[in-house]
Write a protein that holds these residues in place. Sequence first.
Motif, mmCIF file in Angstrom:
data_model
loop_
_atom_site.group_PDB
_atom_site.id
_atom_site.type_symbol
_atom_site.label_atom_id
_atom_site.label_comp_id
_atom_site.label_asym_id
_atom_site.label_seq_id
_atom_site.Cartn_x
_atom_site.Cartn_y
_atom_site.Cartn_z
ATOM 1 N N ALA A 191 -6.031 49.384 30.772
ATOM 2 C CA ALA A 191 -6.108 50.436 29.515
ATOM 3 C C ALA A 191 -6.446 51.335 29.507
ATOM 4 N N PRO A 192 -6.814 52.598 28.779
ATOM 5 C CA PRO A 192 -7.030 53.507 28.506
ATOM 6 C C PRO A 192 -9.039 53.431 27.858
ATOM 7 N N ASP A 193 -9.329 54.321 28.004
ATOM 8 C CA ASP A 193 -10.508 53.630 27.671
ATOM 9 C C ASP A 193 -11.166 54.586 25.825
ATOM 10 N N ARG A 194 -11.474 53.674 25.502
ATOM 11 C CA ARG A 194 -10.966 53.868 24.113
ATOM 12 C C ARG A 194 -12.155 53.952 23.025
ATOM 13 N N GLU A 195 -13.250 53.334 24.200
ATOM 14 C CA GLU A 195 -14.628 52.220 23.513
ATOM 15 C C GLU A 195 -15.040 53.247 21.969
ATOM 16 N N TYR A 196 -15.428 54.735 21.900
ATOM 17 C CA TYR A 196 -16.616 54.885 21.336
ATOM 18 C C TYR A 196 -15.387 55.874 20.310
ATOM 19 N N SER A 197 -13.832 55.847 20.627
ATOM 20 C CA SER A 197 -13.125 56.127 19.407
ATOM 21 C C SER A 197 -13.256 55.029 18.648
ATOM 22 N N ARG A 198 -12.517 53.953 19.001
ATOM 23 C CA ARG A 198 -12.630 53.002 18.045
ATOM 24 C C ARG A 198 -13.758 52.382 17.531
ATOM 25 N N LEU A 199 -15.366 52.750 17.893
ATOM 26 C CA LEU A 199 -16.126 52.524 17.181
ATOM 27 C C LEU A 199 -15.999 53.062 16.336
ATOM 28 N N TYR A 200 -16.073 54.660 16.227
ATOM 29 C CA TYR A 200 -15.982 55.222 14.723
ATOM 30 C C TYR A 200 -15.062 54.731 13.600
ATOM 31 N N ALA A 201 -13.673 54.252 14.389
ATOM 32 C CA ALA A 201 -12.972 53.966 13.214
ATOM 33 C C ALA A 201 -13.356 53.158 12.210
ATOM 34 N N ARG A 202 -14.307 52.036 12.915
ATOM 35 C CA ARG A 202 -14.951 51.088 12.976
ATOM 36 C C ARG A 202 -15.359 51.294 11.039
ATOM 37 N N PHE A 203 -16.221 52.000 12.303
ATOM 38 C CA PHE A 203 -17.417 52.623 11.198
ATOM 39 C C PHE A 203 -16.735 53.054 9.815
ATOM 40 N N ALA A 204 -15.933 53.639 10.102
ATOM 41 C CA ALA A 204 -15.225 54.689 8.681
ATOM 42 C C ALA A 204 -14.732 53.215 8.265
ATOM 43 N N GLU A 205 -14.340 52.793 8.308
ATOM 44 C CA GLU A 205 -13.116 50.575 7.702
ATOM 45 C C GLU A 205 -14.640 50.404 6.881
ATOM 46 N N LEU A 206 -15.737 49.842 7.741
ATOM 47 C CA LEU A 206 -16.878 49.176 6.804
ATOM 48 C C LEU A 206 -17.300 50.409 5.775
ATOM 49 N N ILE A 207 -17.302 51.543 5.986
ATOM 50 C CA ILE A 207 -18.082 51.927 4.731
ATOM 51 C C ILE A 207 -17.184 51.897 3.923
ATOM 52 N N ALA A 208 -15.040 52.507 3.922
ATOM 53 C CA ALA A 208 -14.147 52.222 3.464
ATOM 54 C C ALA A 208 -14.974 51.213 2.354
ATOM 55 N N ALA A 209 -15.100 49.125 3.518
ATOM 56 C CA ALA A 209 -14.975 48.185 2.920
ATOM 57 C C ALA A 209 -16.337 48.249 1.854
ATOM 58 N N GLY A 210 -17.065 48.959 2.457
ATOM 59 C CA GLY A 210 -18.405 48.528 1.329
ATOM 60 C C GLY A 210 -18.655 47.312 1.926
ATOM 61 N N GLU A 211 -18.719 47.750 3.968
ATOM 62 C CA GLU A 211 -18.938 45.713 4.069
ATOM 63 C C GLU A 211 -20.654 46.924 6.058
ATOM 64 N N SER A 212 -20.466 45.157 6.277
ATOM 65 C CA SER A 212 -21.550 46.020 7.525
ATOM 66 C C SER A 212 -21.279 45.164 8.422
ATOM 67 N N ASP A 213 -21.940 45.494 9.911
ATOM 68 C CA ASP A 213 -20.845 44.630 10.797
ATOM 69 C C ASP A 213 -22.406 44.431 11.405
ATOM 70 N N VAL A 214 -23.174 43.415 12.070
ATOM 71 C CA VAL A 214 -24.700 42.938 12.457
ATOM 72 C C VAL A 214 -24.562 42.045 13.131
ATOM 73 N N ASP A 215 -23.975 41.677 14.528
ATOM 74 C CA ASP A 215 -24.373 40.793 15.113
ATOM 75 C C ASP A 215 -25.409 40.788 16.299
ATOM 76 N N MET A 216 -26.175 39.890 15.975
ATOM 77 C CA MET A 216 -27.544 39.930 16.555
ATOM 78 C C MET A 216 -27.679 39.119 18.647
ATOM 79 N N ARG A 217 -26.645 38.110 18.773
ATOM 80 C CA ARG A 217 -26.579 37.826 19.456
ATOM 81 C C ARG A 217 -27.321 38.273 20.954
ATOM 82 N N PRO A 218 -26.448 38.743 21.668
ATOM 83 C CA PRO A 218 -26.236 39.637 22.417
ATOM 84 C C PRO A 218 -27.800 40.042 23.073
#
Length: 311
Positions: free
Chosen positions: A263-290
């Motif tokens: 499928a087409p590459d949309r990695e970075y547009s998905r990241l910015y969409a997620r950033f906007a959603e996290l800000i709107a929800a007042g949440e963070s997303d920090v996964d340190m496992r890698p």
Amino acid sequence: MIEVSQAIRLGLVGIGKIARDQHLPALAGEPRFALAAAASRNAKVDGVPGYHDVEAMIAGGEGLEAVSLCTPPEGRYAQAAAAIEAGLHVMLEKPPAATVSEIAALEAKARAAGVTLFATWHSREAAAVEPARQWLAGKRIDAVRIVWREDIRRWHPGQEWILAAGGFGVFDPAINALSIATRILPEPLILENAWMDVPEGRGAPLAAGLTMRSGEASVTADLDFLQTGDQTWDIEIDTDAGMLRLGLGGSVITLPGEAPQKAPDREYSRLYARFAELIAAGESDVDMRPLQIVADAFLVGDRRTTAPFEF
Ligand code: NAP
């Protein structure tokens, strides 16, 4: 009266390869963000107010609400901390920091300040990663083989920082594979042993091998930064229902008996969409496992010194 929502005023920091290749095009297509400023010691973005560094950008009166950091991991802690302390939401390129303790401290600072911290893993947004996670759920996983071999001169031309201590070396691309593995494998990924080849006079490896486990499954990673010609970013997973193959960094999936699907590459547009959603929800997303797996490799790995390397 309906309130008209405003775009989030964002400052982009570290105008290098990934900022130009991916962040600027993704931001141009994302109406929830307005690129209001840039900070880079040497580079500028046409038509956007430019500053030498993140502190000057924050003080610049641009009305910023968020920053996105595209600098190398070493030094990012101070930039992110300055932004959080100024009350700004922060998005981090991968790897999220130079050390595990830095990213843990940033997470705590963001929580205390009530701002969003988003530690991105762009490869997790590759098109085939979520279908792979869903297909694997509930299956018995017997073995996982990661092969991540790319050409440092092609993807990181002249980036001396990447082979300095704190630059991650071959783990800079390989952490993408670990970000996919930690997302799609149902059981925790645990490092058992590792080796790494560090060129004489450099602080980070050009090649490495990892032996890991996930539940009952053996997981190996073959990592190389000197592969010319065809590039390899593959993960093969043997299960009780046959082999799943993820190719091209998670963008192509091949299921047993089926043709490869891409499928087409949309990695970075998905990241910015997620950033906007996290800000709107007042949440963070920090996964340190890698990052923890990479840190563990540096803790237990055998290091060999190899021939000097020049770009
Ligand atoms: P890059 O081309 O070297 O760009 C980073 C920019 O950050 C530099 O151009 C530099 O701009 C600025 N900078 C600030 N402090 C710096 C320092 N101490 N040393 C070097 N540069 C410094 O690197 P990149 O490839 O864009 O990678 C940046 C981050 O994105 C890394 O974490 C990398 O893992 C990630 N990433 C890269 C790729 C890729 O394909 N290259 C893909 C995905 C993610 P000024 O000189 O103007 O300050």
